[in-house]
Scaffold this motif. Sequence first.
Motif, short mmCIF file in Angstrom:
data_model
loop_
_atom_site.label_atom_id
_atom_site.label_comp_id
_atom_site.label_asym_id
_atom_site.label_seq_id
_atom_site.Cartn_x
_atom_site.Cartn_y
_atom_site.Cartn_z
N UNK A 1 0.85 -1.18 0.00
CA UNK A 1 0.00 0.00 0.00
C UNK A 1 0.90 1.24 0.00
N UNK A 2 0.49 2.24 -0.68
CA UNK A 2 1.27 3.45 -0.83
C UNK A 2 1.48 4.16 0.51
N UNK A 3 2.69 4.65 0.72
CA UNK A 3 2.97 5.40 1.95
C UNK A 3 2.10 6.64 2.03
N UNK A 4 1.73 7.21 0.86
CA UNK A 4 0.89 8.41 0.84
C UNK A 4 -0.50 8.11 1.41
N UNK A 5 -1.03 6.95 1.07
CA UNK A 5 -2.36 6.58 1.57
C UNK A 5 -2.31 6.35 3.07
N UNK A 6 -1.35 5.55 3.51
CA UNK A 6 -1.24 5.23 4.94
C UNK A 6 -0.97 6.50 5.75
N UNK A 7 0.00 7.29 5.31
CA UNK A 7 0.32 8.54 6.03
C UNK A 7 -0.87 9.49 5.99
N UNK A 8 -1.58 9.53 4.88
CA UNK A 8 -2.76 10.40 4.77
C UNK A 8 -3.87 10.00 5.72
N UNK A 9 -4.15 8.70 5.80
CA UNK A 9 -5.19 8.22 6.72
C UNK A 9 -4.80 8.52 8.16
N UNK A 10 -3.54 8.25 8.50
CA UNK A 10 -3.08 8.53 9.87
C UNK A 10 -3.13 10.02 10.18
N UNK A 68 4.40 -9.76 2.89
CA UNK A 68 3.26 -10.27 2.13
C UNK A 68 2.37 -11.19 2.97
N UNK A 69 2.74 -11.44 4.21
CA UNK A 69 1.99 -12.35 5.05
C UNK A 69 0.70 -11.70 5.53
N UNK A 70 -0.45 -12.35 5.32
CA UNK A 70 -1.73 -11.77 5.74
C UNK A 70 -1.78 -11.45 7.24
N UNK A 71 -1.16 -12.29 8.07
CA UNK A 71 -1.19 -12.05 9.52
C UNK A 71 -0.49 -10.74 9.87
N UNK A 72 0.53 -10.38 9.11
CA UNK A 72 1.23 -9.11 9.36
C UNK A 72 0.30 -7.93 9.09
N UNK A 73 -0.48 -8.01 8.02
CA UNK A 73 -1.41 -6.94 7.70
C UNK A 73 -2.53 -6.84 8.74
N UNK A 125 5.77 0.06 9.53
CA UNK A 125 4.61 -0.47 10.25
C UNK A 125 4.58 -2.00 10.17
N UNK A 126 5.00 -2.53 9.05
CA UNK A 126 5.05 -3.98 8.86
C UNK A 126 6.48 -4.45 9.08
N UNK A 127 6.64 -5.73 9.43
CA UNK A 127 8.00 -6.25 9.64
C UNK A 127 8.72 -6.42 8.30
N UNK A 128 9.35 -5.33 7.85
CA UNK A 128 10.08 -5.31 6.59
C UNK A 128 11.48 -4.78 6.87
N UNK A 129 12.47 -5.46 6.33
CA UNK A 129 13.86 -5.06 6.57
C UNK A 129 14.18 -3.77 5.84
N UNK A 130 14.55 -2.75 6.62
CA UNK A 130 14.98 -1.48 6.04
C UNK A 130 16.41 -1.14 6.49
#
Length: 159
Positions: A1-10, A68-73, A125-130
């Motif tokens: 999901x786009x960071x713009x959408x998530x940041x906008x909703x928050x 991509x894991x549904x449980x993470x979402x 927000x999700x467990x993603x390696x950065x």
Amino acid sequence: MSRWIVAGVLTLLAVGSLAAAVEAWGDVLADPSLDAFGVAGFVLLRTAVLFAVSVCVFVRAEPRRHAREPIAFVACAAALAAVPLLERPPETAQTSLVVAGDLVALAAWTWLFVSFLALGRCFGLLPEARGLVTRGPYRLVRHPVYLGEFAAVGGLVLA
């Protein structure tokens, strides 16, 4: 999901919470009681958490691998829904519980903020390696953001 959408909703949730914070601080000016300060502090902390997470989402780096894991979402959605769903304490709430909860949340928020700063652009927000972070609170605890989130929500629930 786009960071713009998530940041906008928050950000929209934070703006709504900010309106509630302004109202709560107006109540403090009308009746400067400990109870009114506790409620206003609760709403202000909730607003600060929403704004901080929206900024962190917006400035984060791209992950090396997307989750991509549904449980993470599902877990992420539940955690994000918890903060804006917290209602301000009712008029009948014990002042001591509201103040104690606010103090716990404030201490946890401070820890969380320092953890966000240590993460920098590695925030997600999700467990993603950065990137690997070993400075600040990450020297002491493996997941200081989670610890801060659980403690802050626990304090707000107590309040």
